[in-house]
Scaffold this active site. Sequence first.
Site, PDB file in Angstrom:
ATOM      1  N   ARG A 377       0.839  -1.211   0.000  1.00  0.00           N
ATOM      2  CA  ARG A 377       0.000   0.000   0.000  1.00  0.00           C
ATOM      3  C   ARG A 377       0.871   1.257   0.000  1.00  0.00           C
ATOM      4  NH1 ARG A 377      -3.234  -3.128  -1.344  1.00  0.00           N
ATOM      5  NH2 ARG A 377      -5.109  -3.833  -0.249  1.00  0.00           N
ATOM      6  N   LYS A 412      -6.056   2.327   1.531  1.00  0.00           N
ATOM      7  CA  LYS A 412      -7.037   1.258   1.336  1.00  0.00           C
ATOM      8  C   LYS A 412      -6.742   0.083   2.266  1.00  0.00           C
ATOM      9  CE  LYS A 412      -8.921  -1.856  -2.181  1.00  0.00           C
ATOM     10  NZ  LYS A 412      -8.823  -2.312  -3.592  1.00  0.00           N
TER      11      LYS A 412
END
Length: 427
Positions: A377, A412
């Site tokens: 991420r 996310k």
Amino acid sequence: MRELELLAAHGRPARSRWRLPNFLWLIARIGTAGYPPRIRRRLAVTNVISSMVSLMTVPYILLYAVYDLQALKIAVLVFSPQIILFAITPYFHRFGSMVGAVYLCMVWLVFGIGYCLFFGRESGLHFYFLPGAAASMLIFGSERLLLSGFVTFLALCGFLTTEVVFVHPAPFIHVDQFFLEILFYLTVPFAFLLIFTTVFFAFKEAAQAEMALEEEYRYSERLLENILPQAVARRLKQGNAAIIADHIDDATILFADIVNFTPRSAGWQPQEVVSFLSHVFGRFDELAARLGLEKIKTIGDAYMAAGGLPEPRPDHRVVVAEMALGILDLCREISRETGQEVTVRIGLDAGPVVAGVIGTSKLLYDVWGDTVNTAARMESHGVGGHIQVPNCLKEALEDRFTFERRGDIAVKGKGIMQLWFLTGKRT
């Protein structure tokens, strides 16, 4: 890149430091094409024996003609054809792997008995049964032990028959004792030479097969150690564990992705895409090897490496951070060298992971866990030309490196995180 180098090197056959004459290898290979290596080696020995016996016949024929052609005319006529009959042995390999060997034994037994019948035991010609018996194992192979034993038994019978029955030359052959002595002193060295050459060639063939197996083993070892970390490869080879799966308490994960590579390469030829990625990731591999880090894998235009696994090291955070900065420097160098801008997004995180080997036929060493997801991420939510890290990693490295605050970002699967850009080393 190292795997490709190994594959290229593997295509070159291993060479021995000493070789037999080329003409002998050419003779040995006649009619052996299309057979597996194990069968080819046996056929090669058959060819060498048949060619040597064919050549050894010539001095005998010349001796008969020079010594007394009138008295030995029948011997010249009877035994001259064996020059051709032995020489054509490789022709019979086309009919099966055993046909040439059986043909050679038949011709050898027939002419062996004929020689002994003509000239008797004082000529020493029955000594040719001895190399024939020894060679039967080489030309039939150990898997046909009964056939080899049967041929050896026939050779023994021929030798004993000469000793008991064919004591003197045949009545229709008029030769003196001096001629028989010449035959004896010609035959014994030839018989020894035939035994030596046949066994030497067979052992040479076996030695080359062993060298090929050793080279294949070394290649497999090198390839396995390039696909897997060395410590993991050793565990697999030693069979210490059926499943390789380790919990690593603390490791650092790096993801690097080339920015906008997919749209940029859409118009490239496949060879250009592979060549470009190989060049870039090959430079990354060199950097990882120099720093003692493990390359985990590449996924398209993304690169994954780790520090602190499979064997722990206390400085894995520092070294992976150094690799991240080194990757940015490499990209700038590659951009100057190729004239194509190479920009990467890099994400790092550190913490516990699970590492292990996946699969049984196409092995892959991989890493899983929340640390891996967070590092991925950091890369995917990052900015080209920057190294993004979470706050926990920044706090662990801030005494050695400089950082620039990016801010609180919604990540996310992770929620709001305080993120930083790693900018360089402290001086």
